[in-house]
Design a protein around this motif. Structure first.
Motif, PDB file in Angstrom:
ATOM      1  N   GLN A   1      98.094  -1.437  33.667  1.00 21.95           N
ATOM      2  CA  GLN A   1      98.918  -2.000  32.589  1.00 21.95           C
ATOM      3  C   GLN A   1      98.090  -2.410  31.375  1.00 21.95           C
ATOM      4  O   GLN A   1      98.535  -2.255  30.231  1.00 21.95           O
TER       5      GLN A   1
ATOM      6  N   ARG B   1      97.295   0.620  29.250  1.00 22.61           N
ATOM      7  CA  ARG B   1      98.498   1.163  28.619  1.00 22.61           C
ATOM      8  C   ARG B   1      98.943   0.300  27.445  1.00 22.61           C
ATOM      9  O   ARG B   1      99.482   0.805  26.464  1.00 22.61           O
TER      10      ARG B   1
ATOM     11  N   ARG C   1      95.295   0.857  24.971  1.00 16.81           N
ATOM     12  CA  ARG C   1      94.736   2.190  24.707  1.00 16.81           C
ATOM     13  C   ARG C   1      93.270   2.095  24.274  1.00 16.81           C
ATOM     14  O   ARG C   1      92.902   2.347  23.138  1.00 16.81           O
TER      15      ARG C   1
END
Length: 296
Positions: free
Chosen positions: A138, A141, A144
């Protein structure tokens, strides 16, 4: 290769990052990463499980108010034991606790490919600091991160904004910059006086090897410049490779030795790199040990 110091100012002086690049394209790539990430806010997901090997150690919340945070993210790509450098992190944890008590939190986030392997490595190296197991990845994501592990570590301020980017376990110069920032010292104004170095045999082949056995080799470095050579630190690509060297300055024209012991853990082709940091123009120097490992 030559040292590049990149100074980043956004409103106020935020810091600098040291790296070694081969050409203008790589230099520009590093500059772009630093520019993009300096001042960027890191977003932390909720509910990531925290694991503490030491039951007396409390897990640290990323939202806990503190002056600085050091965030280290480890993805599941490549050699886990080579990436972690747990002994180096333990030294930095101890140094930070001594120099900056209560001023900096360390946040270790793992995207675990093999939790059993991680548990073994933590136990082997006596690493008992709390870590986060981000099984759904997580954190990455949300933010990045850059793809290279050299740029997946950040010094954050109290608002979780990036001040410096770089992995201090891979480059001791980065740790020095982190400490300067945390301690309120100005960044270095100029590069260290440099010299030139010649390595007689930068790659050494140990031939046939067996798992569990220890092998040794020696690299000879000659100071070919007109200033003293100082080796500041040496990093290896795996814990099975252990270097020793003299901390004394090497006079112009003189030689010094880097001795390396290796203990292969798995059969197959063996190649480990030894990275030498110092005041040489072509720093860091890359040395290598290769061989072919058979099962014991």
């Amino acid at each position: 290769m030559r040292h590049i110091y990149i100074m980043c100012s956004i409103g106020v002086l935020l810091g600098c990052m040291l790296t070694a690049c081969k050409g203008d394209r790589q230099t520009e790539s590093v500059r772009k990463i630093v520019t993009e990430w300096t001042g960027k806010e890191i977003r932390f997901p909720e509910g990531i499980p925290c694991v503490a090997a030491d039951k007396d150690s409390d897990c640290i919340s990323p939202s806990r108010p503190t002056t600085y945070k050091i965030l280290a993210y480890f993805d599941s790509i490549g050699c886990t034991s080579c990436k972690l450098r747990l002994m180096d992190w333990q030294k930095m944890l101890a140094e930070a606790d001594s120099l900056f008590p209560g001023k900096v939190d360390f946040l270790f986030f793992f995207q675990p490919k093999n939790e059993r392997e991680l548990a073994y490595l933590f136990k082997r190296d006596g690493f008992r600091y709390p870590v986060f197991f981000d099984r759904e990845n997580q954190l990455e994501r949300l933010n990045r991160f850059p793809s290279k592990m050299e740029y997946q570590c950040f010094l954050l301020n109290s608002e979780n904004k990036v001040i410096l980017i770089g992995n201090p376990a891979l480059n001791p110069k980065v740790w020095e910059l982190f400490k300067r920032q945390i301690g309120g010292e100005p960044p270095p104004e100029q590069e260290t006086v440099q010299t030139t170095v010649l390595v007689e045999t930068p790659g050494q082949d140990l031939g046939a090897m067996r798992t569990g056995e220890t092998y040794a080799c020696t690299f000879v470095l000659r100071n070919t410049g007109d200033r003293s050579l100082v080796i500041m630190d040496i990093k290896t690509s795996c814990g099975c490779t252990v270097p020793t060297w003299s901390r004394q300055p090497v006079a112009p024209g003189a030689t010094t030795e880097v001795k390396v012991e290796v203990k292969p853990e798995t059969p197959g082709s063996f190649r480990k790199t030894i990275t030498v940091y110092g005041n040489m123009e072509n720093a860091p120097l890359q040395l290598a040990v290769v061989g072919e490992v058979a099962d014991h």
